[in-house]
Design a protein around this motif. Structure first.
Motif, PDB file in Angstrom:
ATOM      1  N   LEU A 299       1.711  25.158-112.114  1.00 31.58           N
ATOM      2  CA  LEU A 299       2.786  26.145-111.926  1.00 31.58           C
ATOM      3  C   LEU A 299       4.125  25.590-112.384  1.00 31.58           C
ATOM      4  CD1 LEU A 299       1.826  27.710-108.495  1.00 31.58           C
ATOM      5  CD2 LEU A 299       1.604  28.732-110.756  1.00 31.58           C
ATOM      6  N   SER A 300       4.352  24.327-112.101  1.00 26.53           N
ATOM      7  CA  SER A 300       5.599  23.693-112.519  1.00 26.53           C
ATOM      8  C   SER A 300       5.693  23.644-114.044  1.00 26.53           C
ATOM      9  CB  SER A 300       5.672  22.284-111.946  1.00 26.53           C
ATOM     10  OG  SER A 300       6.810  21.620-112.423  1.00 26.53           O
ATOM     11  N   GLN A 301       4.603  23.289-114.681  1.00 27.29           N
ATOM     12  CA  GLN A 301       4.573  23.234-116.142  1.00 27.29           C
ATOM     13  C   GLN A 301       4.761  24.625-116.743  1.00 27.29           C
ATOM     14  OE1 GLN A 301       0.929  21.682-117.745  1.00 27.29           O
ATOM     15  NE2 GLN A 301       1.779  21.440-119.792  1.00 27.29           N
TER      16      GLN A 301
ATOM     17  N   ALA B 213      -8.864  21.458-116.029  1.00 29.16           N
ATOM     18  CA  ALA B 213      -9.062  22.504-115.036  1.00 29.16           C
ATOM     19  C   ALA B 213      -8.955  21.949-113.619  1.00 29.16           C
ATOM     20  CB  ALA B 213     -10.417  23.167-115.228  1.00 29.16           C
ATOM     21  N   ASN B 214      -9.103  20.655-113.447  1.00 31.74           N
ATOM     22  CA  ASN B 214      -8.984  20.031-112.141  1.00 31.74           C
ATOM     23  C   ASN B 214      -7.550  19.685-111.772  1.00 31.74           C
ATOM     24  OD1 ASN B 214     -11.711  20.089-111.519  1.00 31.74           O
ATOM     25  ND2 ASN B 214     -12.122  18.131-112.505  1.00 31.74           N
ATOM     26  N   ALA B 215      -6.609  19.921-112.661  1.00 27.92           N
ATOM     27  CA  ALA B 215      -5.212  19.597-112.387  1.00 27.92           C
ATOM     28  C   ALA B 215      -4.731  20.390-111.181  1.00 27.92           C
ATOM     29  CB  ALA B 215      -4.353  19.911-113.605  1.00 27.92           C
ATOM     30  N   SER B 216      -3.785  19.819-110.488  1.00 32.01           N
ATOM     31  CA  SER B 216      -3.302  20.477-109.276  1.00 32.01           C
ATOM     32  C   SER B 216      -2.576  21.774-109.617  1.00 32.01           C
ATOM     33  CB  SER B 216      -2.368  19.541-108.516  1.00 32.01           C
ATOM     34  OG  SER B 216      -1.194  19.319-109.266  1.00 32.01           O
ATOM     35  N   THR B 217      -2.740  22.726-108.746  1.00 32.30           N
ATOM     36  CA  THR B 217      -2.093  24.022-108.946  1.00 32.30           C
ATOM     37  C   THR B 217      -0.574  23.902-108.990  1.00 32.30           C
ATOM     38  OG1 THR B 217      -3.960  25.127-107.922  1.00 32.30           O
ATOM     39  CG2 THR B 217      -1.911  26.367-108.050  1.00 32.30           C
ATOM     40  N   PRO B 218       0.051  23.147-108.068  1.00 32.63           N
ATOM     41  CA  PRO B 218       1.515  23.019-108.164  1.00 32.63           C
ATOM     42  C   PRO B 218       1.969  22.406-109.489  1.00 32.63           C
ATOM     43  CG  PRO B 218       0.764  22.301-106.008  1.00 32.63           C
ATOM     44  CD  PRO B 218      -0.466  22.539-106.844  1.00 32.63           C
TER      45      PRO B 218
END
Length: 78
Positions: free
Chosen positions: A25-27, A17-22
């Protein structure tokens, strides 16, 4: 536990859940593109004639089975 302690307490999210938003979104975009590619390939296979299927060594039953699979069923993910 009083309200002040609850509001001042920090909650820690799991690493996913701490992964970056970009990055997320890319994934997600990559996954959607792959699903679209699978659906398109399965439609194209289903549209081939019996002679074309014979040329590639597949039967109509093989292609009907493959074309009936859901778009998210990715054989590369196994």
């Amino acid at each position: 536990m009083n309200t002040q302690k609850l509001t001042s307490h920090r909650f820690h999210l799991p690493k996913a859940a701490n992964a970056s938003t970009p990055g997320l979104l890319s994934q997600a975009w990559t996954t959607l593109r792959r699903w679209n590619q699978l659906a398109r390939q399965r439609r194209q296979l289903a549209s081939l004639s019996d002679e074309m299927l014979k040329d590639i060594g597949r039967s109509r039953a093989d292609i009907e089975w493959e074309a009936s699979r859901p778009f998210w069923d990715d054989p590369a993910r196994r």
